[in-house]
Design an enzyme around this catalytic site. Structure first.
Site, PDB file in Angstrom:
ATOM      1  N   PHE A  63       0.779  -1.251  -0.008  1.00 35.53           N
ATOM      2  CA  PHE A  63      -0.056   0.034  -0.010  1.00 35.53           C
ATOM      3  C   PHE A  63       0.730   1.338   0.143  1.00 35.53           C
ATOM      4  O   PHE A  63       1.956   1.381   0.203  1.00 35.53           O
ATOM      5  CB  PHE A  63      -1.104  -0.101   1.193  1.00 35.53           C
ATOM      6  CG  PHE A  63      -0.217  -0.556   2.444  1.00 35.53           C
ATOM      7  CD1 PHE A  63       0.393   0.589   3.377  1.00 35.53           C
ATOM      8  CD2 PHE A  63      -0.355  -1.540   2.810  1.00 35.53           C
ATOM      9  CE1 PHE A  63       0.923  -0.009   4.663  1.00 35.53           C
ATOM     10  CE2 PHE A  63       0.215  -2.154   4.114  1.00 35.53           C
ATOM     11  CZ  PHE A  63       0.772  -1.445   4.747  1.00 35.53           C
ATOM     12  N   ALA A  64       0.223   2.291  -0.405  1.00 31.54           N
ATOM     13  CA  ALA A  64       0.777   3.763  -0.456  1.00 31.54           C
ATOM     14  C   ALA A  64      -0.097   4.714   0.376  1.00 31.54           C
ATOM     15  O   ALA A  64      -1.350   4.623   0.127  1.00 31.54           O
ATOM     16  CB  ALA A  64       0.890   4.212  -1.955  1.00 31.54           C
ATOM     17  N   TRP A  65       0.625   5.494   1.147  1.00 35.13           N
ATOM     18  CA  TRP A  65      -0.158   6.519   1.788  1.00 35.13           C
ATOM     19  C   TRP A  65       0.848   7.551   2.613  1.00 35.13           C
ATOM     20  O   TRP A  65       2.025   7.121   2.563  1.00 35.13           O
ATOM     21  CB  TRP A  65      -0.998   5.880   3.096  1.00 35.13           C
ATOM     22  CG  TRP A  65      -0.399   4.868   4.054  1.00 35.13           C
ATOM     23  CD1 TRP A  65       1.019   4.479   4.142  1.00 35.13           C
ATOM     24  CD2 TRP A  65      -0.922   4.415   5.086  1.00 35.13           C
ATOM     25  NE1 TRP A  65       0.994   3.419   5.250  1.00 35.13           N
ATOM     26  CE2 TRP A  65       0.024   3.410   5.614  1.00 35.13           C
ATOM     27  CE3 TRP A  65      -2.298   4.624   5.691  1.00 35.13           C
ATOM     28  CZ2 TRP A  65      -0.282   2.668   6.890  1.00 35.13           C
ATOM     29  CZ3 TRP A  65      -2.518   3.620   6.783  1.00 35.13           C
ATOM     30  CH2 TRP A  65      -1.631   2.838   7.225  1.00 35.13           C
ATOM     31  N   ASN A  66       0.164   8.638   2.862  1.00 34.92           N
ATOM     32  CA  ASN A  66       0.937   9.942   3.273  1.00 34.92           C
ATOM     33  C   ASN A  66       0.503  10.286   4.440  1.00 34.92           C
ATOM     34  O   ASN A  66      -0.638  10.117   4.682  1.00 34.92           O
ATOM     35  CB  ASN A  66       0.949  10.909   1.933  1.00 34.92           C
ATOM     36  CG  ASN A  66       1.289  10.390   0.549  1.00 34.92           C
ATOM     37  OD1 ASN A  66       2.503   9.852   0.740  1.00 34.92           O
ATOM     38  ND2 ASN A  66       0.402  10.490  -0.294  1.00 34.92           N
ATOM     39  N   HIS A  73      -7.435  26.528   6.546  1.00 33.00           N
ATOM     40  CA  HIS A  73      -7.585  27.585   5.583  1.00 33.00           C
ATOM     41  C   HIS A  73      -6.427  27.611   4.449  1.00 33.00           C
ATOM     42  O   HIS A  73      -5.897  28.531   4.107  1.00 33.00           O
ATOM     43  CB  HIS A  73      -7.812  28.916   6.276  1.00 33.00           C
ATOM     44  CG  HIS A  73      -8.724  28.934   7.331  1.00 33.00           C
ATOM     45  ND1 HIS A  73     -10.034  29.233   6.927  1.00 33.00           N
ATOM     46  CD2 HIS A  73      -8.752  28.808   8.604  1.00 33.00           C
ATOM     47  CE1 HIS A  73     -10.929  29.357   8.107  1.00 33.00           C
ATOM     48  NE2 HIS A  73     -10.067  28.856   9.142  1.00 33.00           N
ATOM     49  N   HIS A  77     -10.773  26.564   0.023  1.00 37.43           N
ATOM     50  CA  HIS A  77     -11.290  26.330   1.354  1.00 37.43           C
ATOM     51  C   HIS A  77     -12.496  26.936   1.999  1.00 37.43           C
ATOM     52  O   HIS A  77     -13.028  27.693   1.095  1.00 37.43           O
ATOM     53  CB  HIS A  77     -10.107  26.535   2.575  1.00 37.43           C
ATOM     54  CG  HIS A  77      -9.830  27.906   2.788  1.00 37.43           C
ATOM     55  ND1 HIS A  77      -8.978  28.539   1.847  1.00 37.43           N
ATOM     56  CD2 HIS A  77     -10.372  28.930   3.321  1.00 37.43           C
ATOM     57  CE1 HIS A  77      -8.858  29.983   2.285  1.00 37.43           C
ATOM     58  NE2 HIS A  77      -9.633  30.121   3.139  1.00 37.43           N
ATOM     59  N   ASP A  79     -14.603  28.669   5.099  1.00 36.58           N
ATOM     60  CA  ASP A  79     -14.510  29.339   6.281  1.00 36.58           C
ATOM     61  C   ASP A  79     -15.801  29.384   7.175  1.00 36.58           C
ATOM     62  O   ASP A  79     -16.771  29.580   6.531  1.00 36.58           O
ATOM     63  CB  ASP A  79     -14.398  31.052   5.960  1.00 36.58           C
ATOM     64  CG  ASP A  79     -13.150  31.363   5.383  1.00 36.58           C
ATOM     65  OD1 ASP A  79     -12.193  30.422   5.639  1.00 36.58           O
ATOM     66  OD2 ASP A  79     -12.959  32.402   5.086  1.00 36.58           O
ATOM     67  N   HIS A  83     -14.514  30.913  12.519  1.00 36.19           N
ATOM     68  CA  HIS A  83     -13.140  31.606  12.052  1.00 36.19           C
ATOM     69  C   HIS A  83     -13.107  33.062  12.396  1.00 36.19           C
ATOM     70  O   HIS A  83     -11.832  33.595  12.571  1.00 36.19           O
ATOM     71  CB  HIS A  83     -13.123  31.380  10.388  1.00 36.19           C
ATOM     72  CG  HIS A  83     -12.016  31.943   9.795  1.00 36.19           C
ATOM     73  ND1 HIS A  83     -10.736  31.812  10.143  1.00 36.19           N
ATOM     74  CD2 HIS A  83     -12.004  32.831   8.518  1.00 36.19           C
ATOM     75  CE1 HIS A  83      -9.966  32.280   9.193  1.00 36.19           C
ATOM     76  NE2 HIS A  83     -10.661  32.970   8.369  1.00 36.19           N
ATOM     77  N   HIS A 212     -15.222  38.677   5.658  1.00 27.36           N
ATOM     78  CA  HIS A 212     -15.337  37.973   7.187  1.00 27.36           C
ATOM     79  C   HIS A 212     -15.918  38.361   8.217  1.00 27.36           C
ATOM     80  O   HIS A 212     -16.886  37.671   8.654  1.00 27.36           O
ATOM     81  CB  HIS A 212     -13.852  37.761   7.449  1.00 27.36           C
ATOM     82  CG  HIS A 212     -12.866  37.172   6.577  1.00 27.36           C
ATOM     83  ND1 HIS A 212     -12.168  37.453   5.436  1.00 27.36           N
ATOM     84  CD2 HIS A 212     -12.402  36.013   6.639  1.00 27.36           C
ATOM     85  CE1 HIS A 212     -11.447  36.550   5.048  1.00 27.36           C
ATOM     86  NE2 HIS A 212     -11.622  35.605   5.909  1.00 27.36           N
TER      87      HIS A 212
END
EC number: 3.5.2.20
Length: 263
Positions: A63-66, A73, A77, A79, A83, A212
């Site tokens: 398997f491959a994973w990180n 953010h 992304h 908000d 936030h 915001h």
């Protein structure tokens, strides 16, 4: 038509390709532009890091994973209201407590690409939004509103994307009266193709950073660093913008998707 029939019809049109899924998300990785604040003002989000755990080797043969270093953010992304200080008291203002029914909604795409190309400090006003409505139709309650600037074309060059000089960042965005007008329409949230939901020079507005400040004051959402808005119609698409369910999350990278009738 019943809700069941409507969903069955949508499913059939997705499978047939009559409804296209447009990816409104930028690539998330070490080269993703990240907001840079003055160090004497606030701490900054670190750059995105991706570290390999294994890739079919002695650390994991099948398997491959990180693992990742990732700010809430970062990149394209979401908000959440918590936030910003104006939204801090909403119990449903976190990514794990918000009402998911609100995340999928019709999207209004206001094209400001020509104006933003001519003036990186272009500001979208309430009067301009009203003129857009006169041409395309009213913005409805519970809907998304996004500002198309084609700023995503700069995303491969962080300096060009942030577009900052000794006077600060220069990028297009809304005026306070624009956000107040949209809130009077009871929108669910506002989206931008720039690094944040506000204009680059929004710190000098009243109130500062109105997208915001005002959106989160009213328990509404923000979207930033959106991509491919040039592939969406002014009206008629559905936007899906779901954050990760982070415990007490103030935001999250998202895979923003739009359902668009194929031309």
């Amino acid at each position: 038509m019943s809700a069941q029939s409507a969903l069955s019809g949508l499913g059939a049109k997705l499978l047939s390709g009559e409804v296209e899924v447009v990816d409104c998300t930028g690539v998330l990785g070490p080269n993703t532009p990240i907001l840079q604040l003055p160090p004497d003002f606030a701490k900054n989000t670190p750059k995105v890091e991706i570290h390999k755990i294994s890739e079919y080797d002695s650390d994991g043969p099948f398997f491959a994973w990180n693992w990742m270093v990732l700010g809430e953010h970062s990149g394209t992304h979401f908000d959440a209201p918590h936030h910003w200080i104006t939204g801090k008291d909403y119990s449903d203002g976190f990514t794990d407590t918000l009402d998911v029914q609100r995340l999928i909604a019709p999207v209004n795409v206001i094209d400001c690409s020509k104006e933003s190309a001519a003036d990186p400090d272009f500001l979208l006003t309430a009067d301009l939004i009203k003129a857009w409505e006169a041409e395309h139709g009213e913005i409805g309650a519970g809907e998304w509103v996004v500002m198309r600037t084609d700023w995503d074309k700069r995303a491969g060059d962080e300096a060009a994307f942030l577009n900052a000089d000794e006077t600060g960042p220069h990028s297009p965005g809304p005026t306070p009266d624009a956000i107040e007008y949209l809130l009077s329409k009871k929108i669910v949230g506002w989206g931008s193709q720039c690094i944040g939901t506000d204009a680059g020079q929004a710190g000098g507005m009243e109130p500062p950073f109105p997208a915001h400040n005002l959106l989160h004051r009213d328990n509404c959402f923000g979207l930033a660093s959106l991509a491919n808005l040039d592939k969406l119609p002014a009206k008629g698409a559905i936007l899906i913008a779901a954050p990760l369910k982070i415990e007490r999350g103030t935001g999250s990278p998202i895979r923003a998707l739009a359902l668009v009738p194929k031309a």
